[in-house]
Motif scaffolding. Structure first.
Motif, PDB file in Angstrom:
ATOM      1  N   TYR A 186       6.491 -11.403  -7.003  1.00  0.00           N
ATOM      2  CA  TYR A 186       6.869 -12.030  -8.091  1.00  0.00           C
ATOM      3  C   TYR A 186       6.209 -12.087  -9.228  1.00  0.00           C
ATOM      4  CZ  TYR A 186       9.015 -16.218 -10.193  1.00  0.00           C
ATOM      5  OH  TYR A 186       9.560 -17.196 -11.158  1.00  0.00           O
ATOM      6  N   ALA A 187       6.696 -11.189 -10.299  1.00  0.00           N
ATOM      7  CA  ALA A 187       5.761 -10.924 -11.377  1.00  0.00           C
ATOM      8  C   ALA A 187       6.740 -11.128 -12.638  1.00  0.00           C
ATOM      9  CB  ALA A 187       5.131  -9.566 -11.388  1.00  0.00           C
ATOM     10  N   PRO A 188       7.321 -12.110 -13.059  1.00  0.00           N
ATOM     11  CA  PRO A 188       8.414 -11.976 -14.102  1.00  0.00           C
ATOM     12  C   PRO A 188       7.770 -11.929 -15.512  1.00  0.00           C
ATOM     13  CG  PRO A 188       8.236 -14.446 -13.108  1.00  0.00           C
ATOM     14  CD  PRO A 188       7.554 -13.206 -12.233  1.00  0.00           C
ATOM     15  N   TYR A 189       6.569 -12.382 -15.580  1.00  0.00           N
ATOM     16  CA  TYR A 189       5.751 -12.592 -16.808  1.00  0.00           C
ATOM     17  C   TYR A 189       5.183 -11.124 -17.324  1.00  0.00           C
ATOM     18  CZ  TYR A 189       7.144 -17.399 -15.476  1.00  0.00           C
ATOM     19  OH  TYR A 189       7.887 -18.113 -15.019  1.00  0.00           O
ATOM     20  N   SER A 190       4.303 -10.668 -16.387  1.00  0.00           N
ATOM     21  CA  SER A 190       3.833  -9.539 -16.549  1.00  0.00           C
ATOM     22  C   SER A 190       4.476  -8.276 -16.302  1.00  0.00           C
ATOM     23  CB  SER A 190       2.111  -9.538 -15.895  1.00  0.00           C
ATOM     24  OG  SER A 190       2.680  -9.130 -14.548  1.00  0.00           O
ATOM     25  N   ARG A 191       5.204  -8.438 -15.226  1.00  0.00           N
ATOM     26  CA  ARG A 191       6.169  -7.307 -14.757  1.00  0.00           C
ATOM     27  C   ARG A 191       5.172  -6.439 -14.096  1.00  0.00           C
ATOM     28  NH1 ARG A 191      10.170  -9.922 -15.876  1.00  0.00           N
ATOM     29  NH2 ARG A 191      11.555  -9.737 -17.608  1.00  0.00           N
ATOM     30  N   PHE A 192       3.827  -6.935 -13.651  1.00  0.00           N
ATOM     31  CA  PHE A 192       3.015  -5.822 -12.964  1.00  0.00           C
ATOM     32  C   PHE A 192       3.060  -6.451 -11.466  1.00  0.00           C
ATOM     33  CE2 PHE A 192      -1.346  -4.870 -11.871  1.00  0.00           C
ATOM     34  CZ  PHE A 192      -1.307  -3.416 -12.177  1.00  0.00           C
ATOM     35  N   LYS A 193       3.514  -5.752 -10.594  1.00  0.00           N
ATOM     36  CA  LYS A 193       3.868  -6.047  -9.314  1.00  0.00           C
ATOM     37  C   LYS A 193       2.825  -5.321  -8.599  1.00  0.00           C
ATOM     38  CE  LYS A 193       8.789  -6.506  -8.857  1.00  0.00           C
ATOM     39  NZ  LYS A 193       9.998  -6.074  -8.065  1.00  0.00           N
ATOM     40  N   VAL A 194       2.144  -5.950  -7.571  1.00  0.00           N
ATOM     41  CA  VAL A 194       1.202  -5.612  -6.653  1.00  0.00           C
ATOM     42  C   VAL A 194       1.461  -5.981  -5.194  1.00  0.00           C
ATOM     43  CG1 VAL A 194      -1.281  -5.550  -6.008  1.00  0.00           C
ATOM     44  CG2 VAL A 194      -0.611  -5.870  -8.434  1.00  0.00           C
ATOM     45  N   GLY A 195       1.263  -4.989  -4.440  1.00  0.00           N
ATOM     46  CA  GLY A 195       1.522  -5.194  -2.918  1.00  0.00           C
ATOM     47  C   GLY A 195       0.069  -4.962  -2.025  1.00  0.00           C
ATOM     48  N   ALA A 196      -0.143  -5.504  -1.286  1.00  0.00           N
ATOM     49  CA  ALA A 196      -1.347  -5.353  -0.504  1.00  0.00           C
ATOM     50  C   ALA A 196      -0.992  -5.439   1.015  1.00  0.00           C
ATOM     51  CB  ALA A 196      -2.347  -6.387  -0.758  1.00  0.00           C
ATOM     52  N   ALA A 197      -1.802  -4.830   1.649  1.00  0.00           N
ATOM     53  CA  ALA A 197      -1.866  -4.846   3.366  1.00  0.00           C
ATOM     54  C   ALA A 197      -3.284  -4.806   3.876  1.00  0.00           C
ATOM     55  CB  ALA A 197      -0.736  -3.606   3.749  1.00  0.00           C
ATOM     56  N   ILE A 198      -3.298  -5.556   4.833  1.00  0.00           N
ATOM     57  CA  ILE A 198      -4.591  -5.733   5.477  1.00  0.00           C
ATOM     58  C   ILE A 198      -4.468  -5.294   7.034  1.00  0.00           C
ATOM     59  CG2 ILE A 198      -6.728  -7.412   6.366  1.00  0.00           C
ATOM     60  CD1 ILE A 198      -6.304  -8.712   3.771  1.00  0.00           C
ATOM     61  N   ARG A 199      -5.081  -4.363   7.547  1.00  0.00           N
ATOM     62  CA  ARG A 199      -5.241  -4.322   8.880  1.00  0.00           C
ATOM     63  C   ARG A 199      -6.607  -4.844   9.591  1.00  0.00           C
ATOM     64  NH1 ARG A 199      -2.554  -0.628  11.064  1.00  0.00           N
ATOM     65  NH2 ARG A 199      -2.642   1.069   9.541  1.00  0.00           N
ATOM     66  N   THR A 200      -6.378  -5.574  10.787  1.00  0.00           N
ATOM     67  CA  THR A 200      -7.656  -6.100  11.410  1.00  0.00           C
ATOM     68  C   THR A 200      -7.938  -5.395  12.574  1.00  0.00           C
ATOM     69  OG1 THR A 200      -5.965  -7.571  12.866  1.00  0.00           O
ATOM     70  CG2 THR A 200      -6.969  -8.501  10.748  1.00  0.00           C
ATOM     71  N   PRO A 201      -9.128  -5.637  13.261  1.00  0.00           N
ATOM     72  CA  PRO A 201      -9.618  -4.760  14.367  1.00  0.00           C
ATOM     73  C   PRO A 201      -8.533  -5.062  15.487  1.00  0.00           C
ATOM     74  CG  PRO A 201     -11.324  -6.013  13.465  1.00  0.00           C
ATOM     75  CD  PRO A 201     -10.190  -6.537  12.578  1.00  0.00           C
ATOM     76  N   SER A 202      -7.618  -5.719  15.623  1.00  0.00           N
ATOM     77  CA  SER A 202      -6.789  -6.027  16.589  1.00  0.00           C
ATOM     78  C   SER A 202      -5.474  -4.752  16.378  1.00  0.00           C
ATOM     79  CB  SER A 202      -5.995  -7.185  16.719  1.00  0.00           C
ATOM     80  OG  SER A 202      -5.497  -7.625  15.811  1.00  0.00           O
TER      81      SER A 202
ATOM     82  N   ILE B 113     -11.660  -8.067   8.682  1.00  0.00           N
ATOM     83  CA  ILE B 113     -10.711  -7.053   7.983  1.00  0.00           C
ATOM     84  C   ILE B 113     -11.324  -5.718   8.588  1.00  0.00           C
ATOM     85  CG2 ILE B 113     -10.104  -6.112   5.761  1.00  0.00           C
ATOM     86  CD1 ILE B 113     -10.042  -8.761   4.313  1.00  0.00           C
ATOM     87  N   ALA B 114     -10.290  -4.797   8.868  1.00  0.00           N
ATOM     88  CA  ALA B 114     -10.744  -3.448   9.186  1.00  0.00           C
ATOM     89  C   ALA B 114     -10.246  -2.401   8.165  1.00  0.00           C
ATOM     90  CB  ALA B 114     -10.242  -3.019  10.503  1.00  0.00           C
ATOM     91  N   GLU B 115      -9.306  -2.747   7.327  1.00  0.00           N
ATOM     92  CA  GLU B 115      -8.837  -1.759   6.562  1.00  0.00           C
ATOM     93  C   GLU B 115      -8.025  -2.424   5.561  1.00  0.00           C
ATOM     94  OE1 GLU B 115      -6.601   2.669   6.809  1.00  0.00           O
ATOM     95  OE2 GLU B 115      -6.668   1.092   8.462  1.00  0.00           O
ATOM     96  N   VAL B 116      -7.786  -2.119   4.233  1.00  0.00           N
ATOM     97  CA  VAL B 116      -7.123  -2.449   3.258  1.00  0.00           C
ATOM     98  C   VAL B 116      -6.340  -1.378   2.501  1.00  0.00           C
ATOM     99  CG1 VAL B 116      -7.215  -3.963   1.131  1.00  0.00           C
ATOM    100  CG2 VAL B 116      -8.758  -4.514   2.839  1.00  0.00           C
ATOM    101  N   ALA B 117      -5.126  -1.662   2.024  1.00  0.00           N
ATOM    102  CA  ALA B 117      -4.356  -0.871   1.205  1.00  0.00           C
ATOM    103  C   ALA B 117      -3.716  -1.667   0.142  1.00  0.00           C
ATOM    104  CB  ALA B 117      -3.339  -0.181   1.868  1.00  0.00           C
ATOM    105  N   VAL B 118      -3.867  -1.370  -1.194  1.00  0.00           N
ATOM    106  CA  VAL B 118      -3.099  -1.732  -2.320  1.00  0.00           C
ATOM    107  C   VAL B 118      -2.552  -0.926  -3.294  1.00  0.00           C
ATOM    108  CG1 VAL B 118      -3.867  -3.363  -4.456  1.00  0.00           C
ATOM    109  CG2 VAL B 118      -5.188  -3.691  -2.485  1.00  0.00           C
ATOM    110  N   ILE B 119      -1.132  -1.451  -3.745  1.00  0.00           N
ATOM    111  CA  ILE B 119      -0.558  -0.500  -4.617  1.00  0.00           C
ATOM    112  C   ILE B 119       0.170  -1.143  -5.788  1.00  0.00           C
ATOM    113  CG2 ILE B 119       1.589  -0.931  -2.920  1.00  0.00           C
ATOM    114  CD1 ILE B 119       2.578   2.127  -3.679  1.00  0.00           C
ATOM    115  N   ALA B 120       0.073  -0.548  -6.942  1.00  0.00           N
ATOM    116  CA  ALA B 120       0.585  -0.980  -7.957  1.00  0.00           C
ATOM    117  C   ALA B 120       1.214  -0.049  -9.039  1.00  0.00           C
ATOM    118  CB  ALA B 120      -0.516  -1.831  -8.731  1.00  0.00           C
ATOM    119  N   ASP B 121       2.258  -0.104  -9.832  1.00  0.00           N
ATOM    120  CA  ASP B 121       2.547   0.598 -10.575  1.00  0.00           C
ATOM    121  C   ASP B 121       1.808   0.752 -11.902  1.00  0.00           C
ATOM    122  OD1 ASP B 121       4.399   2.395 -12.285  1.00  0.00           O
ATOM    123  OD2 ASP B 121       6.023   0.774 -12.494  1.00  0.00           O
ATOM    124  N   ALA B 122       0.807   1.491 -11.758  1.00  0.00           N
ATOM    125  CA  ALA B 122      -0.130   1.835 -12.964  1.00  0.00           C
ATOM    126  C   ALA B 122      -0.377   3.474 -13.153  1.00  0.00           C
ATOM    127  CB  ALA B 122      -1.259   1.017 -12.588  1.00  0.00           C
TER     128      ALA B 122
END
Length: 129
Positions: free
Chosen positions: A15-31, A67-76
């Protein structure tokens, strides 16, 4: 679940109606569980929430705290690292060797460890008298 796919799916719901800069993240845990987060803006800056913080909150709600691992994505034009506050938040739950993969929508990728992203992290040891 593939972390890039999870981060990309989250990105679509940001939800980025002001900056229009969307970001998504995902975290994997040891499980092996994967938790997603998106940035959520608010017209009263800086009251929004970062994607990484949202994923951490989802992880905590899921009853996990590592946290075991992280991924982040953006339109940049280049992979976008987590902001300073999110680096500290990630470091609260991940060891220094945890890999953070940062992606652009066009597929460019940069991988760094939490220690590389936050070499001088603040720890509980700093609060001991």
């Amino acid at each position: 679940m593939d972390l890039l796919q999870a981060a990309s799916e989250a990105y679509e719901k940001a939800y980025a109606p002001y900056s229009r800069f969307k970001v998504g993240a995902a975290i994997r845990t040891p499980s092996g569980n994967v938790y997603q987060g998106v940035n959520v803006e608010n017209v009263a800056y800086p009251e929004g929430t970062c994607a990484e913080a949202g994923a951490i909150a989802a992880m905590a709600l899921g009853g996990e705290t590592e946290i075991a691992e992280v991924a982040v994505i953006a339109d940049a034009t280049a992979p976008v690292p987590p902001c300073g506050g999110c680096r500290q938040k990630l470091a609260e739950f991940g060891k220094g060797d945890v890999k953070v993969a940062m992606y652009t929508l066009s597929g460019e990728k940069l991988v760094m460890t939490l220690a590389e992203l936050l070499p001088g992290k603040f720890t509980a040891d700093h609060m001991k008298g």
